[in-house]
Design a protein around this motif. Structure first.
Motif, PDB file in Angstrom:
ATOM      1  N   SER A  78       0.899  -1.337   0.008  1.00 19.29           N
ATOM      2  CA  SER A  78       0.000   0.026   0.164  1.00 19.29           C
ATOM      3  C   SER A  78       0.710   1.320   0.008  1.00 19.29           C
ATOM      4  O   SER A  78       0.508   2.156  -0.549  1.00 19.29           O
ATOM      5  N   THR A  98       1.426  -6.719  -4.238  1.00 21.59           N
ATOM      6  CA  THR A  98       0.302  -7.071  -4.885  1.00 21.59           C
ATOM      7  C   THR A  98       0.567  -7.021  -6.349  1.00 21.59           C
ATOM      8  O   THR A  98       0.351  -5.936  -6.961  1.00 21.59           O
ATOM      9  N   GLN A 229       2.611 -12.988  20.455  1.00 18.63           N
ATOM     10  CA  GLN A 229       2.322 -11.490  19.657  1.00 18.63           C
ATOM     11  C   GLN A 229       1.537 -11.731  18.111  1.00 18.63           C
ATOM     12  O   GLN A 229       0.846 -10.710  17.776  1.00 18.63           O
ATOM     13  N   PRO A 231      -0.207 -14.253  16.295  1.00 16.98           N
ATOM     14  CA  PRO A 231      -0.882 -15.410  16.321  1.00 16.98           C
ATOM     15  C   PRO A 231      -0.840 -16.086  14.934  1.00 16.98           C
ATOM     16  O   PRO A 231      -1.158 -17.380  14.757  1.00 16.98           O
ATOM     17  N   ASN A 473      -9.408  -9.486  -5.653  1.00 20.75           N
ATOM     18  CA  ASN A 473     -10.169  -8.144  -5.594  1.00 20.75           C
ATOM     19  C   ASN A 473     -10.777  -8.082  -3.927  1.00 20.75           C
ATOM     20  O   ASN A 473     -11.294  -6.870  -3.930  1.00 20.75           O
ATOM     21  N   TYR A 475      -9.686  -8.594  -0.863  1.00 17.02           N
ATOM     22  CA  TYR A 475      -8.363  -9.465  -0.063  1.00 17.02           C
ATOM     23  C   TYR A 475      -8.971  -9.569   1.455  1.00 17.02           C
ATOM     24  O   TYR A 475      -8.627 -10.417   2.102  1.00 17.02           O
ATOM     25  N   SER A 476      -9.448  -8.389   1.842  1.00 17.45           N
ATOM     26  CA  SER A 476      -9.629  -8.270   3.324  1.00 17.45           C
ATOM     27  C   SER A 476     -10.854  -9.279   3.576  1.00 17.45           C
ATOM     28  O   SER A 476     -11.054  -9.830   4.636  1.00 17.45           O
ATOM     29  N   LEU A 479      -9.584 -12.418   4.208  1.00 18.10           N
ATOM     30  CA  LEU A 479      -8.267 -12.594   5.080  1.00 18.10           C
ATOM     31  C   LEU A 479      -8.290 -13.753   6.279  1.00 18.10           C
ATOM     32  O   LEU A 479      -7.242 -14.038   6.235  1.00 18.10           O
ATOM     33  N   GLU A 480      -9.455 -13.783   6.671  1.00 16.98           N
ATOM     34  CA  GLU A 480      -9.403 -15.060   7.597  1.00 16.98           C
ATOM     35  C   GLU A 480     -10.404 -16.087   7.266  1.00 16.98           C
ATOM     36  O   GLU A 480     -10.744 -16.783   7.764  1.00 16.98           O
ATOM     37  N   ASP A 493     -11.401 -16.476  15.239  1.00 10.22           N
ATOM     38  CA  ASP A 493     -10.349 -16.475  14.445  1.00 10.22           C
ATOM     39  C   ASP A 493      -9.254 -17.429  14.783  1.00 10.22           C
ATOM     40  O   ASP A 493      -8.431 -17.592  13.878  1.00 10.22           O
TER      41      ASP A 493
ATOM     42  N   GLU B 250      -3.736  -8.054  14.485  1.00 13.79           N
ATOM     43  CA  GLU B 250      -4.166  -9.297  14.490  1.00 13.79           C
ATOM     44  C   GLU B 250      -5.198  -9.562  15.870  1.00 13.79           C
ATOM     45  O   GLU B 250      -4.955 -10.543  16.671  1.00 13.79           O
ATOM     46  N   ALA B 251      -5.832  -8.538  16.259  1.00 15.18           N
ATOM     47  CA  ALA B 251      -6.745  -8.690  17.406  1.00 15.18           C
ATOM     48  C   ALA B 251      -7.779  -9.892  16.930  1.00 15.18           C
ATOM     49  O   ALA B 251      -8.289  -9.938  15.865  1.00 15.18           O
ATOM     50  N   ARG B 265      -8.718  -2.065   7.978  1.00 17.24           N
ATOM     51  CA  ARG B 265      -8.945  -2.301   6.744  1.00 17.24           C
ATOM     52  C   ARG B 265      -8.055  -1.030   5.893  1.00 17.24           C
ATOM     53  O   ARG B 265      -7.854  -1.272   4.707  1.00 17.24           O
ATOM     54  N   SER B 270      -2.161  -5.876   5.701  1.00 12.88           N
ATOM     55  CA  SER B 270      -2.969  -6.677   4.500  1.00 12.88           C
ATOM     56  C   SER B 270      -3.741  -5.779   3.917  1.00 12.88           C
ATOM     57  O   SER B 270      -4.718  -6.336   2.766  1.00 12.88           O
ATOM     58  N   SER B 271      -4.051  -4.611   4.316  1.00 12.57           N
ATOM     59  CA  SER B 271      -4.997  -3.656   3.550  1.00 12.57           C
ATOM     60  C   SER B 271      -4.506  -3.661   2.084  1.00 12.57           C
ATOM     61  O   SER B 271      -3.221  -3.283   1.923  1.00 12.57           O
ATOM     62  N   THR B 272      -5.490  -3.359   1.140  1.00 16.00           N
ATOM     63  CA  THR B 272      -5.092  -2.960  -0.147  1.00 16.00           C
ATOM     64  C   THR B 272      -5.840  -1.814  -0.739  1.00 16.00           C
ATOM     65  O   THR B 272      -6.871  -1.692  -0.084  1.00 16.00           O
ATOM     66  N   PHE B 273      -5.758  -1.318  -1.935  1.00 16.71           N
ATOM     67  CA  PHE B 273      -6.517  -0.102  -2.462  1.00 16.71           C
ATOM     68  C   PHE B 273      -8.055  -0.752  -2.594  1.00 16.71           C
ATOM     69  O   PHE B 273      -8.986   0.011  -2.715  1.00 16.71           O
ATOM     70  N   ASN B 274      -8.249  -2.207  -2.838  1.00 13.04           N
ATOM     71  CA  ASN B 274      -9.314  -2.505  -2.941  1.00 13.04           C
ATOM     72  C   ASN B 274     -10.363  -2.207  -1.779  1.00 13.04           C
ATOM     73  O   ASN B 274     -11.477  -2.717  -1.848  1.00 13.04           O
ATOM     74  N   ASP B 275      -9.710  -2.453  -0.533  1.00 12.36           N
ATOM     75  CA  ASP B 275     -10.615  -1.994   0.506  1.00 12.36           C
ATOM     76  C   ASP B 275     -11.084  -0.553   0.799  1.00 12.36           C
ATOM     77  O   ASP B 275     -12.194  -0.444   1.430  1.00 12.36           O
TER      78      ASP B 275
END
Lengths: 526, 311
Positions: A78, A98, A229, A231, A473, A475-476, A479-480, A493, B250-251, B265, B270-275
């Protein structure tokens, strides 16, 4: 006088302000004879790169120089998406990028020519393309063009202390029914079923794994520690158990959302409309059973493994120093490069306790994932690589792309691939062989890992190499994907925490809830 | 003579004008770019998607996809339901526990209790020290210090910050502790402006300390208190409750708050522009929800201002 002082103060503040706002690599001088190489400065360090740079400079009679720019957080995808055009770096070695987004943005230089031309200047007859592991070649090859090459290949595995296992005889005997009582006794064939290999005597099945844990506790050895720290270490190891059960094809459906899969009641064609069904892959249930077996008894793991103050480095310390602290620990969940990170601890220990405890003399190995007792799942061992999106790339706007190309070729000559491996203990996704001299300079652990990753021709899958556009597209959202569940309306999770804290939680309940977070699939994607 | 005077006046006016322009140009430009510009951009972003390396508007048939995705997640996935519940709980705690405690300590400081200077420093410390340092201190205290102490009495504590049953309560405890400071300084400042004569006359009428607090202090500092209450409403949707300081991105799912969810986000590794479009849509929906609540809270607080009739 006062006026003058005020003026001077204002001038000083102004200059400070201007200088501080100019603090960035983009504003520094860009020497046409210097190649600026951005290096993700994590566990791999820059020792190998300095060595490689020296060799390359010598090849060019020191006409050109290499300046290594070490960064960590500034080299996230990013951040680079906005800073790459203004950065001074001509090329990068990154732990994650990416890839497609950067191609789309036009930031990555087309390196097809140098990848597909024989490395004859280094006395080699193959091209870089021919050396790339076939499992990753398609990912980097976008419509017959290469814009980057894979960087490192790391695995999250169980690392066990061979010296400690030897001392306590934590090996199964030849029949596999119990443990050896003397080092001279013949060990079981281990998970690979072949006698005389690295995994002899190690647990081959889940029930043997459970037996081992119980035996360790009985003898006063704590089986596990890991970082609290981060996980994702333990969660990724668990994902590698899922991979090992499913095999490369079954697991890769989660990355490409395309292909047939048999859930036991007939074959289903997985595509974008029904990929949520993959949450029901039995490999997940098996991995959860493994996690539950470790969490079965609080004596099986260090309680620090669930504290946020236990970093990966603290966990390494706890593991390495455990015998000095009279609480021996047999295994740690770690990444391939852990020995490199723990060098300081090894050095301190060898000074304090003697050379026996140095990095060169201590022996560690990889404990393969035990297979299910009923023989279900893939027969052969499958490894899961966590560095699937790491890249070596050249910025397309660099004025020195030709020089960068030359250095990229040099980095992918067999000699430098070996240098990287020897220095870091980490493999690259290319076909190369370490020499006897290389191996002599490596630790037992890195030799064992090399054997698994480069010699045995085992299938390797790449954790975050998403071929599915839908997955990439969103990704989030994904993510899990591995361990997101909902049980009794409560989201979890982390299976380890769920099994530890919720007495009523079972692998089956956790597994049954895995589909719940994706119940909106139809509304979102159809 | 007259012309020179006029010219002189004009010149000084011009100079003043230039001075004002110089003074205001930078903050106004800053405001225009970094507030107005950014906000317009984020509103537009809510109707866009990231594809082919750039942001583009969504097709007409799918124009509100980011909004529907987020509202779908909010009502269907337990993660966001939990995040919303935790955010409301956190606001409830700040309203029912942090606020009264702040008022109480401010009153004690205002009444010049012994060692008031010391207490002022101790209570303000969390605001001076970096929040990361505070979180680290707290982390070591609850994960190493407390278990060590309790183990002396053979009591085994759970791992407070990660145990499913205690994690969010521990985060709440941290937020209560770290929540002292700014409010205390402002409340005690407001209290110090209360007329001594008024307090004296109350005492002559036989008022005790509690009555003084309820009948004189609280009504007179009510505008300050209501300001914090109104501002706190917006925090329901934005506060990440220091979760990032403790857990990075990682909460565990069951300690998440709405603010943390959005923060990760956009800022997370791990955030990307898609978010970004999804996060922008969520931000707009939060604003739409916060606006009436904030205005309603302000209206009610003004309506129940004890000094309303007096004014």
């Amino acid at each position: 006088m006062r006026k003058k002082v005020n003026l001077i103060l204002t001038a000083v503040l102004l200059v400070t302000f201007i200088l501080s706002s100019c603090n960035g690599s983009s504003s520094k001088k860009n020497d046409p004879n210097t190649l600026y190489v951005g290096n993700y400065f994590g566990a791999l360090g820059d020792g190998w790169l300095k060595e490689a740079a020296k060799g390359w400079e010598a090849l060019h009679d020191n006409e050109y120089k290499i300046e290594i720019i070490n960064e960590k957080d500034l080299y996230s995808s990013s951040t680079l998406a906005t800073t790459m055009p203004t950065n001074r770096e001509d090329m990068y070695l990154l732990t994650g990028l990416t890839y497609e987004t950067f191609i789309d943005k036009g930031y990555l230089h087309d390196i097809t020519d140098i990848v597909t031309t024989e490395l004859s200047e280094y006395g080699e007859t193959r091209t870089i393309e021919e050396k790339i592991f076939p499992q990753v070649r398609d990912y980097y090859n976008q419509e017959d063009k290469y814009y980057a090459l894979p960087f490192h290949m790391a695995f999250t595995t169980i690392v066990y202390d061979i010296d400690l296992f030897d001392e306590y005889n934590f090996y199964f005997n030849y029949s596999g029914a119990g443990f050896i009582t003397q080092a001279s006794q013949k060990k079981s064939v281990g998970p690979d079923g072949v006698e005389g290999t690295d995994d002899d005597g190690l647990p081959a099945t889940l029930s043997q794994f459970k037996q081992l844990l119980a035996e360790m506790r009985k003898k006063g050895v704590k089986p596990f520690t890991w970082t609290g720290q981060y996980p994702h270490y333990r969660k990724r190891w668990l994902a590698s158990a899922w991979v090992d059960y499913e095999g490369a094809y079954g697991y890769n459906l989660n990355n490409n959302f395309s292909g047939a899969y048999n859930f036991g009641d007939g074959s289903v064609t997985i595509n974008n409309s029904n990929a949520y069904l993959l949450q029901k892959q039995p490999g997940k249930l098996y991995a959860l059973e493994l996690a539950a077996s470790i969490m079965d008894d609080p004596d099986y793991y260090s309680s620090f493994g669930f504290t946020t103050s236990q970093s990966h480095l603290s966990a390494q310390d706890e593991f390495l120093m455990s015998r000095q602290r009279n609480q021996p620990i047999g295994m740690i969940i770690e990444n391939t490069w852990w020995e490199s990170e723990a060098t300081g601890t090894f050095n301190d220990m060898s000074v304090k306790y003697g050379d026996k405890w140095s990095k060169a003399n201590r022996r560690f190995g990889m404990l393969p994932i035990p297979k299910p007792d009923d023989g279900s799942g893939a027969e052969e061992m499958t490894l899961m690589c966590t560095g699937g999106d790491s890249v070596v790339c050249i910025y397309s706007g660099s004025p020195k792309t030709a020089l960068a190309e030359d250095f990229v070729r040099y980095l992918h000559s067999d000699e430098i691939l070996r240098l990287f491996h020897r220095y870091t203990g980490v493999a690259r996704a290319f076909d190369y062989d370490l020499t006897a001299s290389d191996l002599a300079q490596m630790t037992e652990y890195t030799k064992i890992m090399y054997n698994y990753t480069n010699n045995l021709n085992l299938p390797i899958v790449f954790y975050n190499m998403f071929e599915s556009e839908l997955r990439r597209n969103n990704y989030s959202y994904f993510l899990e994907w591995s361990w997101n569940t909902t049980v009794n309306s409560v989201p979890y999770d982390d299976p380890f925490i769920a099994f530890r804290n919720m007495a009523s939680m079972t692998p089956q309940k956790y597994f049954d809830g895995l589909s719940a977070p994706y119940s909106d699939w139809g509304n979102r994607f159809l | 003579m007259r012309a020179r005077k006029l010219g002189g006046l004009k010149s000084s006016k011009r100079k003043r004008l230039i001075f004002y322009i110089c003074l205001l140009a930078y903050p106004l430009a800053h405001y225009a770019v970094f507030y107005i510009g950014v906000n317009i951009n984020s509103v537009l972003l809510a109707f866009k998607k990231f594809d082919g390396g750039e942001f583009s508007f969504l097709e007409a048939s799918n124009f509100f996809a980011n909004f529907s995705n987020f509202s779908g997640d909010l009502f269907k996935t337990s993660l966001l339901k939990y995040a919303a519940k935790n955010s409301l709980l956190m606001y409830g705690v700040s309203l029912l526990i942090v606020l009264p405690l702040n008022l109480m300590f401010s009153f004690f400081l205002y009444k010049k209790i012994p060692l008031k200077g010391f207490y002022r420093i101790v209570l303000f410390l969390p605001q001076i020290v970096s929040s990361i340092v505070m979180a680290m201190m707290f982390k070591y205290f609850v994960e190493r210090g407390l278990p060590g102490l309790f183990s002396k009495f053979n009591i085994e504590l759970p791992t407070l910050l990660t145990d499913v049953k205690t994690a969010f309560s521990t985060i709440i405890a941290y937020n209560i502790w770290a929540g002292f400071g700014t409010q205390i300084i402002i409340y005690s400042g407001a209290m110090s402006r209360i007329s001594e004569e008024l307090v004296e006359s109350g005492k002559l009428d036989g008022m005790n300390m509690f009555q003084e607090f309820i009948r004189i202090t609280l009504p007179l500092i009510y505008p300050t208190v209501s300001l914090f209450l109104v501002a706190g409403v917006a925090g329901i949707f934005t506060s990440q409750a220091a979760l990032y300081n403790f857990f990075g991105d990682e909460a565990q799912a069951n300690v998440s708050t709405l603010g943390y969810f959005l923060f990760v986000r956009v800022i997370g590794k791990s955030s990307t522009f898609n978010d970004y479009p999804y996060a922008a849509a969520a931000g707009l929906l939060f604003t739409a929800a916060a606006l009436p609540i904030t205005l309603g809270a302000k209206y009610l607080l003004d309506r129940f201002d004890p000094m309303r009739d007096a004014i």
